[in-house]
Design a protein around this motif. Structure first.
Motif, PDB file in Angstrom:
ATOM      1  N   GLY A  89      69.861 -33.473  -4.060  1.00  0.00           N
ATOM      2  CA  GLY A  89      69.152 -34.327  -3.109  1.00  0.00           C
ATOM      3  C   GLY A  89      68.130 -35.429  -3.613  1.00  0.00           C
ATOM      4  N   ALA A  90      68.575 -35.950  -4.851  1.00  0.00           N
ATOM      5  CA  ALA A  90      68.122 -36.963  -5.474  1.00  0.00           C
ATOM      6  C   ALA A  90      68.655 -38.333  -4.744  1.00  0.00           C
ATOM      7  N   SER A 124      73.014 -35.562  -2.975  1.00  0.00           N
ATOM      8  CA  SER A 124      72.462 -36.755  -3.323  1.00  0.00           C
ATOM      9  C   SER A 124      72.787 -37.917  -2.705  1.00  0.00           C
ATOM     10  N   GLU A 172      65.778 -32.704  -9.000  1.00  0.00           N
ATOM     11  CA  GLU A 172      65.971 -32.640  -7.725  1.00  0.00           C
ATOM     12  C   GLU A 172      65.012 -33.075  -6.667  1.00  0.00           C
ATOM     13  N   GLU A 173      65.242 -33.533  -5.799  1.00  0.00           N
ATOM     14  CA  GLU A 173      64.624 -34.507  -4.842  1.00  0.00           C
ATOM     15  C   GLU A 173      63.874 -35.479  -5.311  1.00  0.00           C
ATOM     16  N   THR A 205      61.371 -32.850 -11.141  1.00  0.00           N
ATOM     17  CA  THR A 205      61.599 -32.605  -9.602  1.00  0.00           C
ATOM     18  C   THR A 205      60.466 -33.341  -8.904  1.00  0.00           C
ATOM     19  N   ASP A 206      61.088 -34.003  -7.866  1.00  0.00           N
ATOM     20  CA  ASP A 206      60.395 -34.834  -6.750  1.00  0.00           C
ATOM     21  C   ASP A 206      59.474 -35.833  -7.443  1.00  0.00           C
ATOM     22  N   LYS A 218      52.340 -34.773  -4.740  1.00  0.00           N
ATOM     23  CA  LYS A 218      53.145 -35.871  -5.229  1.00  0.00           C
ATOM     24  C   LYS A 218      52.593 -37.050  -5.569  1.00  0.00           C
ATOM     25  N   SER A 269      63.155 -39.629  -6.772  1.00  0.00           N
ATOM     26  CA  SER A 269      63.777 -40.745  -6.258  1.00  0.00           C
ATOM     27  C   SER A 269      63.922 -41.973  -7.565  1.00  0.00           C
TER      28      SER A 269
END
Length: 346
Positions: free
Chosen positions: A226-227, A247, A205-206, A185-186, A144, A208
């Motif tokens: 999940g964002a 989310s 997804e996920e 994603t992420d 990440k 920020s």
């Protein structure tokens, strides 16, 4: 009979002896051959790494050239190295990310404080972006925030289907970008400006997206499960059939947006402004709507089972659940306007 057997035994012994003698000489030869083979392999590996190092050094020098064609040659050479060498892949990708960042900065000045991005993406930057995010370099291990593109300033970026998963891209200006079908994603996209962007079927997804500007974006069918969208701006965004399961939309501004048939199950919409938004057929089961503003919103056909509506005006909620179409602003809003007119009533 005995003499024949003795003769046979003697022949077998002689044969066995010959085999043993052959082995005495063959085993050392085999050991030497194996050692030679290993030495050759090791030398080849050293030579190969040396060649990669030479190629890498040459490519870096080419990136600093004043001539476009030489810079492009350096980018393509780095892309090839990343493809050929798992060991050098992360280093090459970081070099490309740095090259992109250094060549896509805002042309801000005190005399003209409005942020400015290049009207056209430079050819070498486009090539580096393609190498960094293209499908030919996927399936590599990526941590990440490993690749830093913070402050990226590229209006009308055209990279549908690109792979920006786990990238670090805060404070970027990507107005009217085409990232449809892209993978973010992420990714870290806090404070990013994506006004008017095409984000259809894009995966977040996920990711920020805290305080991100997503006004008038097209997120039709996008996956934002999940964002983090806390304090984000989604005015007039198209979120039809978008997936926002779990989310975080706390204190987000989602005014005049199309959320029809969107999946907002277990989403956190605490203090969110859904003024004049269309949530017809949306799944809000288990969602947290504490103190949300539903003025003029349409929730006919929405699933609110298990939703927390603490602090929501009961009459406002009743009207919203009966309304099939959202109320519209009392003033016209140009589709390409990044801000709402000061006299516009939501």
């Amino acid at each position: 009979m005995t003499r024949a057997r003795t003769k046979l035994d003697l022949t077998q012994l002689l044969t066995l002896g010959a085999v043993l003698v052959s082995l005495v000489f063959a085993i050392p030869q085999a050991i030497n051959a194996q050692a030679t083979l290993e030495a050759t392999r090791n030398q080849n590996a050293i030579d190969q790494q040396g060649q990669l190092t030479d190629r890498f050094t040459t490519a870096i020098d080419q990136l600093g050239s004043d001539e476009l064609q030489i810079r492009l040659g350096g980018i393509y050479a780095l892309e090839r190295i990343a493809h050929d060498s798992e060991r050098d892949h992360p280093t090459v990708m970081n070099v490309l990310a740095t090259f992109i960042g250094e060549n896509t900065q805002s042309t801000w000045s005190a005399a003209d404080p409005g942020r400015r991005c290049p009207l056209e993406i430079p050819t070498d930057v486009a090539a580096a972006l393609d190498a960094l995010t293209g499908p030919h370099l996927l399936n590599r291990n990526r941590t990440k925030d490993q690749f830093d593109l913070s402050g990226l300033c590229l209006s009308r970026l055209d990279l549908p289907g690109a792979d920006f998963s786990r990238f670090y891209i805060p404070d970027a200006e990507l107005l009217h970008a085409d990232l449809s079908g892209a993978d973010l994603t992420d990714a870290t996209l806090s404070n990013v400006d994506l006004f008017g962007a095409d984000l259809r079927r894009t995966t977040f997804e996920e990711a920020s997206l805290h305080s991100a500007d997503l006004k008038v974006v097209n997120l039709d069918g996008a996956d934002l499960s999940g964002a983090i969208l806390a304090e984000a701006f989604l005015d007039r965004a198209n979120l039809r059939e978008a997936i926002l399961i779990g989310s975080d939309l706390t204190d987000a501004e989602i005014r005049g947006a199309d959320l029809s048939d969107a999946d907002l199950a277990r989403a956190d919409l605490t203090y969110a402004s859904l003024t004049n938004s269309d949530l017809d057929g949306a799944d809000l089961s288990g969602a947290n709507l504490t103190d949300a503003d539903l003025t003029g919103a349409a929730l006919a056909g929405a699933d609110l089972s298990g939703a927390n509506v603490t602090g929501v005006n009961p009459e406002q909620l009743r009207q919203a659940r009966a309304r099939t179409d959202p109320e519209r602003p009392r003033c016209p809003v140009p589709e390409d306007s990044p801000v709402m007119p000061s006299n516009c009533s939501w």
